[in-house]
Structures are given as C-alpha cells and as structure tokens.
Design a protein around this motif. Sequence first.
Motif, PDB file in Angstrom:
ATOM      1  N   GLY A  25      21.946  51.980  20.665  1.00 19.67           N
ATOM      2  CA  GLY A  25      22.305  53.277  20.124  1.00 19.67           C
ATOM      3  C   GLY A  25      23.295  54.030  20.989  1.00 19.67           C
ATOM      4  O   GLY A  25      23.396  55.254  20.924  1.00 19.67           O
ATOM      5  N   LEU A  26      24.053  53.303  21.781  1.00 15.36           N
ATOM      6  CA  LEU A  26      25.063  53.933  22.609  1.00 15.36           C
ATOM      7  C   LEU A  26      26.375  54.026  21.838  1.00 15.36           C
ATOM      8  O   LEU A  26      26.602  53.314  20.864  1.00 15.36           O
ATOM      9  N   ASP A  27      27.233  54.900  22.306  1.00 11.79           N
ATOM     10  CA  ASP A  27      28.527  55.050  21.656  1.00 11.79           C
ATOM     11  C   ASP A  27      29.549  54.046  22.171  1.00 11.79           C
ATOM     12  O   ASP A  27      30.488  53.694  21.478  1.00 11.79           O
ATOM     13  N   ALA A  28      29.400  53.631  23.394  1.00 15.27           N
ATOM     14  CA  ALA A  28      30.435  52.787  23.972  1.00 15.27           C
ATOM     15  C   ALA A  28      29.817  51.736  24.880  1.00 15.27           C
ATOM     16  O   ALA A  28      28.750  51.931  25.452  1.00 15.27           O
ATOM     17  N   VAL A  29      30.503  50.624  24.976  1.00 18.98           N
ATOM     18  CA  VAL A  29      30.044  49.546  25.838  1.00 18.98           C
ATOM     19  C   VAL A  29      29.872  50.030  27.274  1.00 18.98           C
ATOM     20  O   VAL A  29      28.939  49.636  27.972  1.00 18.98           O
ATOM     21  N   ASP A  30      30.781  50.915  27.704  1.00 17.60           N
ATOM     22  CA  ASP A  30      30.706  51.382  29.089  1.00 17.60           C
ATOM     23  C   ASP A  30      29.345  51.986  29.424  1.00 17.60           C
ATOM     24  O   ASP A  30      28.888  51.928  30.564  1.00 17.60           O
ATOM     25  N   GLU A  31      28.753  52.598  28.429  1.00 16.52           N
ATOM     26  CA  GLU A  31      27.457  53.227  28.697  1.00 16.52           C
ATOM     27  C   GLU A  31      26.392  52.202  29.069  1.00 16.52           C
ATOM     28  O   GLU A  31      25.362  52.538  29.633  1.00 16.52           O
ATOM     29  N   LEU A  32      26.645  50.958  28.696  1.00 15.36           N
ATOM     30  CA  LEU A  32      25.688  49.912  29.053  1.00 15.36           C
ATOM     31  C   LEU A  32      25.547  49.777  30.563  1.00 15.36           C
ATOM     32  O   LEU A  32      24.492  49.401  31.067  1.00 15.36           O
TER      33      LEU A  32
END
Lengths: 589, 429
Positions: free
Chosen positions: B181-188
Amino acid sequence: MKDPDVVVVGAGADGPVAAWKLARDHGVDVLLLEAGPFYGNEQWPEPHVDSGGTVSTDPDDLDGKLLDEQFTHREAEANDPTYGYLRVGPSNSARAPWFRNLHQNAFIWQVSAVGGTSTHYFSNHPRGYPTAFDDQPHWPDEVSYADMVPYHRLNEEITSTQQAPMTAREEVFIEGASQEKSGEYPLLEDLNVTETGWRPQPNAVEVPGKETSNGQPLDSDYEGSFSYDDGFRGDTLVGDHFQGSSTPVDAPVREKARKSSNIGYVPRALDTNDNPNQGNVAIRPNTYVTDIHTAEGAGNLEATGVEIRDTWSGATQTVEADTVVLAGGCIETPRLWLNSGLPDDGWVGKGLTTHWFDWVVGVYDDDTVADINPDRQHMDPYVGQNSAVRFDKPGVGGLEDIGMSPGLVSFADYLFSEAGYSFDTPTDPDEPWDTRGYIVGKELKRRMANYRQTKAILVLTDDMPRQENGVSLDDTFSDEHGPVPKVRYEPGEEDDERRDELARIAANIHKNAGASHVHRAEWPPLLLHMQSSMRIGKVLDFAGEAKNVNRLFVADHSALANGVGGPNPTNSGQANALRIADHIGDRYF
Amino acid sequence: MTEDSNASMTRRGVMKGVGGLAAVSMSGVSIAEAQEVLGQEIPADPHTRDTYRAIVDAIVPRTPELEEELGGEHVPGGLDVELEKFLIWDFNHFQEIRLETLQTPVKTARSGGGPLGDLGGDNPLGDALGGLTETGDLGGGTPLDSVTELVDGLMAPELFQLDLDTISSGSELGALTDLVGLDAVDELTGLLEVEDLDEFGELLDFGAVDRLAIDFADAPIPDDAEGIAEFDLLVEGANEGTHQVIQNYPYANVFPLVFDIVAAEFLLRGENEDTPSPNPEFAGGGTFVRLSREDRLRCLWTIVDGGAIDRLDEILSPMLPTLGILKYVVMAVNGLHGFGYYTEWSGLGDTKTNTPNEREMQVDPSNVQSRNQTDYPGPSDGYAADWRHAVDGGFDDDWETAETPGPADPELPDEAADEAEEATGGDLL
C-alpha cells in the motif's frame, strides 16, 4: 439419552475412564461426547465418508474386524497430520484438519477419535514419580502419591499393564544401560520409582502370544497364524502401534492386545448399559462442544449443560446436565473454557508441559548387534513393542528405547530439529554425540539405508509448568467452533539443563552398547505428552472441580499439576480421572 | 490488462476486480463450471511445482554416487516419486476457512482493543481494513480517523484475498509496493532493512509467476453465507495461466513467493555459501531455486533462526493471513519428507493426491521405492521373535496407601478386581 446426569466432553484417553467409573460405581447416567470418529463401531461403518449413526449404547456395536479394516497399519495413511486417519480433524476426510495457530518451529501431535491420542500411543503406563506429587509445592496436599496409588492399581488391572517383553532391540539398550553388562544403572523392580535405574516398560499391552494358533511358543521359530480366529491370543509383537494397532487381527475390540482407551475402557463403559444396577453410558462421536452453559449459583457460577454441534450436519443442540466434565485434552479443554467466557484468573490454559522431549539416535554395526543378540543379525525396529524398556531418574526425567517404522523414524531421527542442518552445525567434541541437527541429502539416504540397525532413545524431561506457556484464543483465525487455539511452548533454562543431562545419558547408553555413530536430533517442542494446562491447585480444586464454576470438572491430563516428573502421562491421567470420578459421585450423586 | 491494473487503487478495489477477471478472462469458464473441477488433481503452476521440487531435491536427492556404495536401488530420490505433490497437497489442505466465520469489519469510535488489537497505523491490517470503512478514502492517502473492528470470533475476508501482480506494477518490487500500500518503490527501503534496494530488486525474481491472485470464488460474500469457503486461485505466467477453484486457502502457492523474497534478502546479506545460478531443472522457480541445495536449506532456516521474518515482517505480512506460521511451515517442509517419502505414500500411484478416502495402494507397501531403500518389509499382523521378561514374576508394588498400609495386598482396592481380571486376562504385576 435425553437427560444425562453428567456430560463428559471428550472421549480420548481419559473421558471413557471417567464415564465408566461414574456409571459403574456411582450409578450415574453419562453422555460421552467426542468430536472425532468412532472406529470399530457398526454404527459408523464408513466413518470418513458417511455420517453414520448418532449414538452408541450397545457393546454389540463394537466390531473388531471393522477396526482391522480401518486401521491399516500404513504410516502415511495413519499418521500424516493432514490426511491420515489419526489426525485432529472432523471425521469427514475430505475436510481439512482443525487448525491450531502455532507460531514456532514445533509440532502438535494429537488425535481426535473415540480413544483420542491413546489410539496411537505406545501404551506405556509407568506411574508418575512419587516426588512429582509429594515434593512439589504446586500440587495440593489433599492429593498425595499414596492417594493416587489405589487408582493406579485399578487402572493397571483394567488395562492389562505389565512389564513389556524384551526383544533384540531392547537387548541392545540393556547392554548399554545395565550395570551387569556394559552400563552403570541398576534394574528397578518396583513400580513406585524413587531411585535412578533402568527397567522394562510397564505397558498396557497383553503378554506376547499367550496362546498361539498352533500351541507352540511365540518365538523366532513360530510359523503359525496371528489371527484371533485361528486361536491366537495376546500381543503379536508388531511395532506399529502409532498406526492404531488392531492386533491380533480378527479379535473382538475388547480383546485387542493394546489397551488404548477405546479398547480398555469403552467396551466396559458400554457394558454398564446391560447392568440394571449401574448407570448408563452413551457415546456420541462427531459432536463438537462449542459452549458450556452456566447459571448463577449460590455465590458461584454453576454449569448446567453444553451446546453441541454435529460435525457432519452442522446442526446445533443444547444438552442439559447436572454436571459437566471436561476431558478434551490440554488444548481443547481450555479453548472451550475460554470460548465459553468462563472466568479466567490467569491460569486457564497456562502451565502447559510436554516433557521437553529430545531424541538421541544410535547406529550400530551388524557385528555389534550380533554379539549382543547371537541369534539375530538385526535389531529390527519394527519388531516388538514400540517402546519396551526405559530409564528413570526422578527429579530429572527419563528415557525410552524406541523402535518405529521408517517414515516415522526418518521424521523423528533426522527431519525434526531446532539445531539447524548438521552440515552447518558444529558438535562440541566434549559431548557424547557425533552429530546433531537435521540430516539431509546423501547422508540422510545413507542413514536410512541403515534403518534396521538404527534405534533411538526418547528423552522425557521433567519440565516445569510456566505461566507463559499454554493455550489462548487466537485473535486472527476462527473456525466453526469459535476462535481457534493459539498454542505456545518454550522451555525454561533449567528445563534445558535437565534435557541436556538426559541426552548425555542416552548417548552414553548408545556408546556403552557399541553404537558406531550417535546423533542428537535436538528436537524443537513436540507437543505430545501434553499436561497441566488446567492445573489442579490453580484452576481446579483437589477434586478436579473448577474453583470458579460449580459442577464443572476437568478430568483429563490438563488437570495434572505438572508433568508427573517425566514418565509417560497416560497412567497418571487415567488414574486421576478415576479419582476425580469418585469425587464427582461423592459430591453430587 | 483490465481496469484493475491501476496500481494506486486500494486493495479492496483490486480484489473486486479479481473476482470477475479470474473466472472469465483466464480460463474461459464460469465459477460454476470451475467448481466442477473442485478437488480434482490439477497440475500446480510451474513456479509452485518447481519451488517444491527444489526443496525435495535438497532433502531427498537422486544419489547416483551411492550406487556403488549401497546399490542401485539407492539412486532414485523424492523427485522420482513426485514428492513435491505431497508437499503441495498437504499445504493446500491444512486449513479450512468457513464463510460463516467471515465478516466485514465495522467502524467503531473506540480506539484500540477488540480481537485484532489496536488497528492503528503500524498494524499491517490497518490499511487493508481502512479501505472498507464508511469514511475510508478509496483513493488512499487519507489517514484513518477511526478504528475498524471485528466481532469476536470473526475474520476479515481481506485476510484471505491477495493480488500480487508484477505486470501491472512493473516489477516484483512494484508488486510488493502495491501490496503493502505504498505510493512508491522508494518507500520500501524504509520497510525493508536492506541497504541497496536496487540490488534487492535485481535479486528478487518470481520466476514463472507474473501474477498470483486469490479470492473467494463467490466474492463478494453474502452476509448469510455458510459452509466451506471456496477460493479462486489464479496464477498468470508469460506463457500460461493456471486457474483453479479449491477448498481451503492455497497456502502452497503463496509460500514459494515468500521463499523467493527470503532468498533475495539471504543473497543480499551474503549469507549464501555457494554462487547462485539459473537452474534449468527447476525452470519455473524464482530466486529460491537458483540457490545451491545446501543454500536453499540455509535460506529456509533464516526464517526459523535468522530473523528473516522479523526483518521482512511488513513486506511479507500482506501476503499471508498470518506470518507467524512460517516457522511452522519450515518445520513442515522438512518433516513432511518423513511422512511422504519414507512412508508408503508413493505406492499410491496415480491416486496419491486424491481425497484421502479415494487413495489406494497400487504397489505393495513392502515394495515402494523408499521401502527398498530402508529394507522395511511393511506392515504385518505379527512377528515371530525371541523375547523374554526382564523381571521375574513382575514388578513389586509396596507403596503404602490407606488401603494397603503394609506390603501391597494383591487384592485390588475395589471390587473391579474380579471383573478386570476376568475381562482382560492380564497378569498381575
């Protein structure tokens, strides 16, 4: 039976014991409910595909040949935890087992059926150590070991408990254990164990071949039939009790050699229906109890009956009774209690013990075994009773010599560990084992190629009840009976120390007997000898009645206050069920 | 792809789409038709099959090198008797989900509590459940201003719905990003305790799986539905799709994806001892099957004893109804070789994954492959063996009791004695 005096919830190792005693000695009418199937009963000729009858009250319903068909003695068909006929799940084999949420490297091994987990037990019936009853503060003073002994004696008579036979495999254990041979321990000749030593298992199996079909002794020259119809009586020395054991084949249910509770107690319980001077017992399988009904009593809640659910139809029904006895085992008894919303003062479901098992394996050269057994080339783990000789050390625990069929051996010896894979797991050179952990790949196949010269010793640790171990309601999963049980078991530091001590003794017994390789499996928790999750002294009074709910008793292994010191729990659990039944009769009937 | 390919949609929206898509677009059959094949043996998708084959190969391999030492019968291994089918069948039949135990969560004003505990922001269920509240923003992004709860004893259907889609999300990492449910891969990066997300992304490969979608066969579930839930299982790959309707949650298909993720982290942390390489024998598998035999097992062991699931908790949690069972699962993938390979199971021939009552022995139990390797003769009605009693005359029993103040009286403490002796024929101890 419309209005039973007592409802007993669970027809496992203990429920039929309490039911028989209540009906026979106290004139009480008992409805015995079981969630799983009823094997060897004409009312349920195809228990896995058809709902069959509703209730059995006639001892003539029991059919030993039907039991022979159902207990095939094949390992996967019997013991696979998902599809085997001896699993925890509904009778309908097309359905999945009942789920328990277990968040650890561990395995729960129970059976839902009339006879319960005793349908696959090795029938070992040692008494709990006296010190476990008399010298520990968490067991009430009202129940001394001396109070238990009369019930042990009765249980041992009912179940034909006697000393197990020594075969080729046991001779190797004795070689390593006995001070008269290569070991250092004396032979214990008393049923009440207060000293350290080895002895034959007291077990609930009849004498081997006490009558053979050709009138000759049962020895290596015997070539006769093992069928009851041909005249064979007694034990046939097959080591496949974990598959259900229905030998001698063709024997009536009550004449099967191994006295699991469906053999030892259920026929007797149904016999009470033929005696006008005794109470009646009705057994209803395929019936899950989902709620305990209570009413406000004088200063305390009072049990008034139970809510049941038919596992085939889903139909529900209320059964009223004067007294309710829980005997669903260490997981289901507290789960039912908690799902019923009964009071919990902190120990309901807690204090679970399981003998903090371990498993130490010896592999032997042919010559070594031949020296010990001049007449045989192999130990043959499948010949003889699964466990026929043991070691006891009160205050620490015990050991058992084990032989099983190869699927179970591969799992228990090499594929169940908390130590990691042996190829990465170093072994302390000061320890008496050569390897530890999982054995896989080429080495696994090598070891299993030597199956017939391999034997294991089970370590049974006297693990202490701890409040953080036990059963609670899971907050993620529910099934048709409510939130599922969440189970946790972690040993304490002192439990680990006792287990290590016992594992060293086991390894040295192997080495004394001449094992060429000793392997310590280092098991994670195997929840099989479960005890003490509804402890007398905490949740229950000395008579087994709930402290917070009148007319509600617990008469299964969960009522024991500890792990009875390490010996197999069946004899203690059943003796305690007999004792509690007498208290129920005295208090309310 | 269809409208459900919008990666910004909430999980609920995605799942609503899956229900129709799975039944129609992939297999061209209706749910009702699909139900006819319920319980029949359908080949597992290549990723699932080859992942379990790689495990079987690590634990009970073919061993030509043992031929000279032990004999030719010791060469075949678990793959020769299709043991992977045993593992897949057992994992897919080990938990029944019932419709009457499911309920959409309700909004409450209370914060915390309830059977799911505090469903606040750090609970992975929070996002999933948030999409179902009346005030929840289906577009995502709006913080929860209330708490959703379940009635005691009921479960959220979302626990058993999954859509992991690498095509519409662009990559394996993108699929995980969408699932969490994140907006962007970076948030991973914030969730994964890895230093180099790009490298993790390069290591992570789901093999033949482009998309795994699991939903209730009859979604949305009517409020009064009862009985065993049936699941619509869709696995899409580059060249083929597998569509099944099955009872019980298809855990067996989900675990291999977990193993790929754990394997990628295992490699990233440098815990492998051998160099990974493509493994043509298990071509459908992903990162996991590229590990050497021993590294596959080392990788699985990081789940039990290496903290892998703690580190990967937030990324793995949306993939399974409960992450905690993974340690039990690793116990089982090892232990099931005992219940499968070294028992008579392979002798069931083409009935070996039928429903239990329809399995039949087609090879004598004494002659199945593993029995030839253990020299076990199979079950018997009895054995002729020399035996003896070790204690002449039986055990002593001289404990003093109220009934027996002195040495044990051979008479029993109640009149059951006579009956017991007659009925059991048991000898006195």
